[in-house]
Write an enzyme that holds these catalytic residues in place. Structure first.
Site, PDB file in Angstrom:
ATOM      1  N   LYS A  94       0.884  -1.170   0.000  1.00 43.95           N
ATOM      2  CA  LYS A  94       0.000   0.000   0.000  1.00 43.95           C
ATOM      3  C   LYS A  94       0.923   1.222   0.000  1.00 43.95           C
ATOM      4  O   LYS A  94       1.611   1.501   0.994  1.00 43.95           O
ATOM      5  CB  LYS A  94      -0.884  -0.055   1.257  1.00 43.95           C
ATOM      6  CG  LYS A  94      -2.012   0.950   1.287  1.00 43.95           C
ATOM      7  CD  LYS A  94      -1.534   2.271   1.759  1.00 43.95           C
ATOM      8  CE  LYS A  94      -2.604   3.317   1.858  1.00 43.95           C
ATOM      9  NZ  LYS A  94      -1.999   4.636   2.140  1.00 43.95           N
ATOM     10  N   GLY A 148       4.265   2.589  11.239  1.00 43.40           N
ATOM     11  CA  GLY A 148       3.617   3.890  11.260  1.00 43.40           C
ATOM     12  C   GLY A 148       3.150   4.242  12.649  1.00 43.40           C
ATOM     13  O   GLY A 148       3.713   3.783  13.653  1.00 43.40           O
ATOM     14  N   SER A 149       2.089   5.024  12.698  1.00 42.92           N
ATOM     15  CA  SER A 149       1.620   5.570  13.969  1.00 42.92           C
ATOM     16  C   SER A 149       0.892   4.521  14.811  1.00 42.92           C
ATOM     17  O   SER A 149       0.396   3.521  14.284  1.00 42.92           O
ATOM     18  CB  SER A 149       0.660   6.722  13.686  1.00 42.92           C
ATOM     19  OG  SER A 149      -0.464   6.225  12.976  1.00 42.92           O
ATOM     20  N   GLY A 178      -2.836   4.263  13.616  1.00 47.70           N
ATOM     21  CA  GLY A 178      -3.017   3.458  12.407  1.00 47.70           C
ATOM     22  C   GLY A 178      -2.750   1.985  12.680  1.00 47.70           C
ATOM     23  O   GLY A 178      -3.511   1.106  12.267  1.00 47.70           O
ATOM     24  N   GLY A 179      -1.674   1.719  13.404  1.00 54.26           N
ATOM     25  CA  GLY A 179      -1.309   0.323  13.677  1.00 54.26           C
ATOM     26  C   GLY A 179      -2.384  -0.391  14.479  1.00 54.26           C
ATOM     27  O   GLY A 179      -2.762  -1.529  14.183  1.00 54.26           O
ATOM     28  N   GLU A 230       4.639  -2.175  13.654  1.00 52.90           N
ATOM     29  CA  GLU A 230       5.769  -1.498  14.310  1.00 52.90           C
ATOM     30  C   GLU A 230       5.340  -0.063  14.474  1.00 52.90           C
ATOM     31  O   GLU A 230       5.155   0.643  13.482  1.00 52.90           O
ATOM     32  CB  GLU A 230       7.010  -1.578  13.425  1.00 52.90           C
ATOM     33  CG  GLU A 230       7.624  -2.944  13.354  1.00 52.90           C
ATOM     34  CD  GLU A 230       8.167  -3.410  14.688  1.00 52.90           C
ATOM     35  OE1 GLU A 230       8.649  -2.570  15.479  1.00 52.90           O
ATOM     36  OE2 GLU A 230       8.092  -4.614  14.944  1.00 52.90           O
ATOM     37  N   CYS A 261      11.356   6.916  14.861  1.00 53.18           N
ATOM     38  CA  CYS A 261      10.630   6.144  15.873  1.00 53.18           C
ATOM     39  C   CYS A 261      11.533   5.855  17.065  1.00 53.18           C
ATOM     40  O   CYS A 261      11.057   5.495  18.132  1.00 53.18           O
ATOM     41  CB  CYS A 261      10.119   4.854  15.268  1.00 53.18           C
ATOM     42  SG  CYS A 261      11.409   3.920  14.445  1.00 53.18           S
ATOM     43  N   GLU A 317       4.155   9.897  22.274  1.00 57.39           N
ATOM     44  CA  GLU A 317       5.087  10.398  21.261  1.00 57.39           C
ATOM     45  C   GLU A 317       4.634  11.747  20.701  1.00 57.39           C
ATOM     46  O   GLU A 317       3.453  11.929  20.396  1.00 57.39           O
ATOM     47  CB  GLU A 317       5.167   9.400  20.094  1.00 57.39           C
ATOM     48  CG  GLU A 317       6.092   9.856  18.956  1.00 57.39           C
ATOM     49  CD  GLU A 317       5.958   9.040  17.672  1.00 57.39           C
ATOM     50  OE1 GLU A 317       4.822   8.749  17.256  1.00 57.39           O
ATOM     51  OE2 GLU A 317       6.996   8.696  17.085  1.00 57.39           O
TER      52      GLU A 317
HETATM   53  P1  NAP Z   1       0.775   6.650   9.573  1.00 60.19           P
HETATM   54  O1  NAP Z   1       0.046   7.929   9.451  1.00 60.19           O
HETATM   55  O2  NAP Z   1       0.270   5.682  10.584  1.00 60.19           O
HETATM   56  O3  NAP Z   1       0.769   6.012   8.108  1.00 60.19           O
HETATM   57  C1  NAP Z   1       1.403   4.784   7.768  1.00 60.19           C
HETATM   58  C2  NAP Z   1       0.630   4.106   6.638  1.00 60.19           C
HETATM   59  O4  NAP Z   1      -0.545   3.487   7.179  1.00 60.19           O
HETATM   60  C3  NAP Z   1       0.142   5.029   5.544  1.00 60.19           C
HETATM   61  O5  NAP Z   1       0.196   4.330   4.310  1.00 60.19           O
HETATM   62  C4  NAP Z   1      -1.302   5.302   5.928  1.00 60.19           C
HETATM   63  O6  NAP Z   1      -2.070   5.542   4.764  1.00 60.19           O
HETATM   64  C5  NAP Z   1      -1.721   3.987   6.559  1.00 60.19           C
HETATM   65  N1  NAP Z   1      -2.739   4.143   7.606  1.00 60.19           N
HETATM   66  C6  NAP Z   1      -2.625   4.905   8.722  1.00 60.19           C
HETATM   67  N2  NAP Z   1      -3.722   4.775   9.489  1.00 60.19           N
HETATM   68  C7  NAP Z   1      -4.531   3.908   8.853  1.00 60.19           C
HETATM   69  C8  NAP Z   1      -5.822   3.361   9.153  1.00 60.19           C
HETATM   70  N3  NAP Z   1      -6.473   3.695  10.271  1.00 60.19           N
HETATM   71  N4  NAP Z   1      -6.357   2.496   8.286  1.00 60.19           N
HETATM   72  C9  NAP Z   1      -5.712   2.172   7.147  1.00 60.19           C
HETATM   73  N5  NAP Z   1      -4.502   2.667   6.804  1.00 60.19           N
HETATM   74  C10 NAP Z   1      -3.910   3.513   7.646  1.00 60.19           C
HETATM   75  O7  NAP Z   1       2.307   6.909   9.939  1.00 60.19           O
HETATM   76  P2  NAP Z   1       3.350   7.920   9.243  1.00 60.19           P
HETATM   77  O8  NAP Z   1       2.985   9.335   9.557  1.00 60.19           O
HETATM   78  O9  NAP Z   1       3.520   7.528   7.845  1.00 60.19           O
HETATM   79  O10 NAP Z   1       4.715   7.586  10.006  1.00 60.19           O
HETATM   80  C11 NAP Z   1       5.103   8.225  11.192  1.00 60.19           C
HETATM   81  C12 NAP Z   1       4.859   7.307  12.390  1.00 60.19           C
HETATM   82  O11 NAP Z   1       5.496   6.052  12.151  1.00 60.19           O
HETATM   83  C13 NAP Z   1       5.490   7.832  13.677  1.00 60.19           C
HETATM   84  O12 NAP Z   1       4.592   7.607  14.726  1.00 60.19           O
HETATM   85  C14 NAP Z   1       6.763   6.989  13.831  1.00 60.19           C
HETATM   86  O13 NAP Z   1       7.206   6.859  15.162  1.00 60.19           O
HETATM   87  C15 NAP Z   1       6.284   5.683  13.270  1.00 60.19           C
HETATM   88  N6  NAP Z   1       7.394   4.865  12.786  1.00 60.19           N
HETATM   89  C16 NAP Z   1       7.659   3.669  13.392  1.00 60.19           C
HETATM   90  C17 NAP Z   1       8.729   2.895  12.974  1.00 60.19           C
HETATM   91  C18 NAP Z   1       9.039   1.583  13.640  1.00 60.19           C
HETATM   92  O14 NAP Z   1       9.847   0.834  13.111  1.00 60.19           O
HETATM   93  N7  NAP Z   1       8.440   1.260  14.754  1.00 60.19           N
HETATM   94  C19 NAP Z   1       9.527   3.317  11.903  1.00 60.19           C
HETATM   95  C20 NAP Z   1       9.220   4.528  11.288  1.00 60.19           C
HETATM   96  C21 NAP Z   1       8.150   5.280  11.739  1.00 60.19           C
HETATM   97  P3  NAP Z   1      -3.112   6.739   4.622  1.00 60.19           P
HETATM   98  O15 NAP Z   1      -2.377   7.970   5.105  1.00 60.19           O
HETATM   99  O16 NAP Z   1      -3.436   6.748   3.168  1.00 60.19           O
HETATM  100  O17 NAP Z   1      -4.242   6.339   5.505  1.00 60.19           O
END
Ligand code: NAP
Length: 529
Positions: free
Chosen positions: A184, A241-242, A245-246, A265, A302, A393
């Protein structure tokens, strides 16, 4: 390379007529061509069906064939490294140097997985030979190994447009395991995703593997992701991601008629504990290094150290004073997307109501588009524990100092924390030796416990653990970085009393692949009989 703005449904490109969204250059606000069309329902269905059809032949491909695929993807990415890095820079605002590092990281990661496939022992073959004369019951021949789960849906994060995205750790691990991937695409770096997807699809064609081994779909909002996670042919989900979302995807995967594993993650605040002797030796140097770490990548890691536990000790005042000075003199830093910049403004505003804002970059009032001023907050351990929001965070260049009454209170502070990706101690050897209890508590809280190094770097290697107890990750038993990441996409299968010729090569008596196996409890590469 010509960018088309269309999804990849196996080898075919999507037919979407109109552009639904564009990449945005966060440094300038400029809209980046081309526009990206959303995958239609029929295209989503076709991508999943292609993945389902590819699952059996891809699982049956030998380790050497899958290794050749990974090596070819890496070579294709090397060949487009320059335009890839330039486009990722335009879409994310991250520096060229950082993105060159990410490119080397993903190609190195693909080659590392290739090397374990070439060796073959990663399937952890176990053989208990038959004991026909055992009393009171004979033992049958039992042979087991790890097999791929099937089609995996992968979501990447905005802050690593290469390393945690299209050909990042999740895709590399799933392909290595023998699972087709439906990716995706992240809306913040659509063209970066397109360049990487071309490299992957070209490698699949060159290796004559089924086109359904990889698809990449564009979509805005949550609908695409939700449709994929609920599709009955999908067998696992990998998400970076967040937390919000996760968690939504974990709940969705568990709600299916057939629940599937959903490896998320998520975020972490990465506590860091300052110990006395080290601080006494060089308080300003430590402040400088801490500042560099929590503002690295504009604080969009992260693994950013987000909670700094300290107590009054020699050098502590100088440390805090120098940190305040560094923050106050900092320039505004670029953030990845207008949405992240908006969230940073809102969340730092809320934090200022809960903890003292002790320093803020001077020029914060005039920050350019999508930039944010570093902020430093301070609170006491008692207030921190009374206000759970302080442990959440804030994605961006800020950290929170937590003043503890004494060193003994560190253990209590650590014990009350949620699951984390990392936990760090800074101290001399003598300092650390006095903190065994704290180290043990941190090992129950974090995937990685670090001494005297900042947590932001995550090495791709065999021993790395990038994960941790919830909410850092959905399942603390696994890592998303390093070769152990492959374990998320396989399951053990046991064959009982099957004729030798019908067994996978890894389990046959002759050990034709020469892999390391556990035969009757002993590790060996020898054949049986
Ligand atoms: P995000 O907003 O959660 O988005 C990640 C992906 O998931 C996007 O493709 C988003 O697509 C999709 N998504 C998010 N919520 C969704 C939902 N409710 N249903 C379906 N799809 C959903 O995260 P981000 O802003 O890209 O990344 C930043 C976050 O990632 C920070 O919190 C950071 O700490 C964390 N992160 C963690 C790691 C790790 O390894 N643990 C590594 C890097 C980053 P859409 O926007 O199209 O919905």
């Amino acid at each position: 390379m010509e960018l088309t703005g269309r999804s990849f449904i196996g080898r075919q490109r999507g037919a979407g007529e109109s552009a639904a969204f564009y990449g945005i250059n966060p440094l300038t606000g400029a809209r980046l061509e081309p526009g990206y069309a959303e995958a239609g329902d029929d295209e989503i269905e076709r991508a999943v069906q292609l993945a389902a059809q590819a699952a059996a032949p891809f699982a049956a491909a030998s380790g050497k064939q899958r290794a050749a695929l990974l090596r070819r993807i890496a070579a294709n990415l090397d060949a487009v490294a320059e335009p890839l890095v330039e486009r990722a820079h335009a879409e994310s605002g991250l520096s060229l140097q950082r993105l060159q590092g990410e490119t080397a990281r993903i190609t190195g990661q693909l080659r590392l997985f290739a090397s374990i496939l070439e060796d073959g022992s990663w399937v952890r073959a176990r053989i208990d030979t038959a004991l026909p004369d055992r009393k009171p019951m004979p033992r049958p021949a039992l042979r087991s190994l790890l097999r791929p789960l099937g089609p995996v849906v992968v979501f990447g994060a905005s802050n690593f447009p290469l390393a945690f995205s299209t050909a990042g750790g999740d895709t590399a691990a799933a392909l290595a395991a023998g699972c087709p991937v439906i990716f995706k695409a992240h809306p913040a770096h659509p063209a970066t995703g397109e360049i990487v997807a071309v490299a992957i699809q070209q490698a699949i064609a060159a290796e004559q593997l089924p086109e359904g081994v990889f698809s990449l779909l564009y979509g805005l909002g949550n609908k695409l992701g939700l449709t994929l996670v609920l599709h009955p042919a999908v067998q696992a989900v990998a998400f970076t991601g967040s937390q919000r979302g996760g968690r939504a995807l974990m709940d969705l995967a568990a709600s299916r008629p057939q629940p599937i594993p959903c490896f998320t993650e998520m975020s972490s605040v990465n506590p860091l504990f300052v110990l006395p002797e080290l601080l006494a030796a060089d308080p300003e140097g430590f402040a400088q290094n801490l500042f560099a770490s929590f503002t690295l990548g504009s604080g969009q890691f992260c693994t950013k150290p987000g909670l700094i536990f300290w107590t009054k000790m020699t050098g502590a005042e100088a440390f805090v004073a120098h940190l305040k000075k560094l923050v106050a003199n900092a320039a505004p830093l670029p953030l990845l997307t207008p949405g992240i910049a908006q969230a940073y403004t809102q969340l730092t505003g809320e934090r200022a109501k809960q903890a003292a804002r002790v320093a803020e970059a001077k020029n914060s009032g005039e920050a350019p588009f999508c930039h944010a001023a570093p902020h430093l907050y301070s609170t006491t351990l008692a207030d921190f524990q009374a206000r759970p929001a302080l442990a959440e965070e804030i994605f961006g260049p800020t950290t929170l100092l937590i003043e503890c009454p004494d060193l003994a209170s560190y253990v209590r502070a650590a014990g009350a924390l949620d699951g984390q990706l990392t936990a760090t101690l800074f101290g001399t050897e003598a300092d650390l030796a006095a903190q065994r209890e704290l180290i043990d508590v941190l090992a129950t809280k974090a995937g990685r416990v670090i001494a005297n190094a900042f947590p932001t770097g995550v090495e791709v290697s065999h021993a790395m653990v990038h994960g941790g107890p919830y909410p850092a990750a959905s399942d603390a038993r696994f890592t998303s970085v390093g070769t152990r990441a492959i374990d998320r996409f396989v399951r053990p299968v046991c064959y009982q009393s099957l004729p030798d010729a019908l067994l996978p090569a890894e389990l046959q008596d002759a050990n034709p692949l020469g892999i390391l196996r556990l035969v009757d409890g002993k590790e060996t590469r020898a054949a049986i009989g």
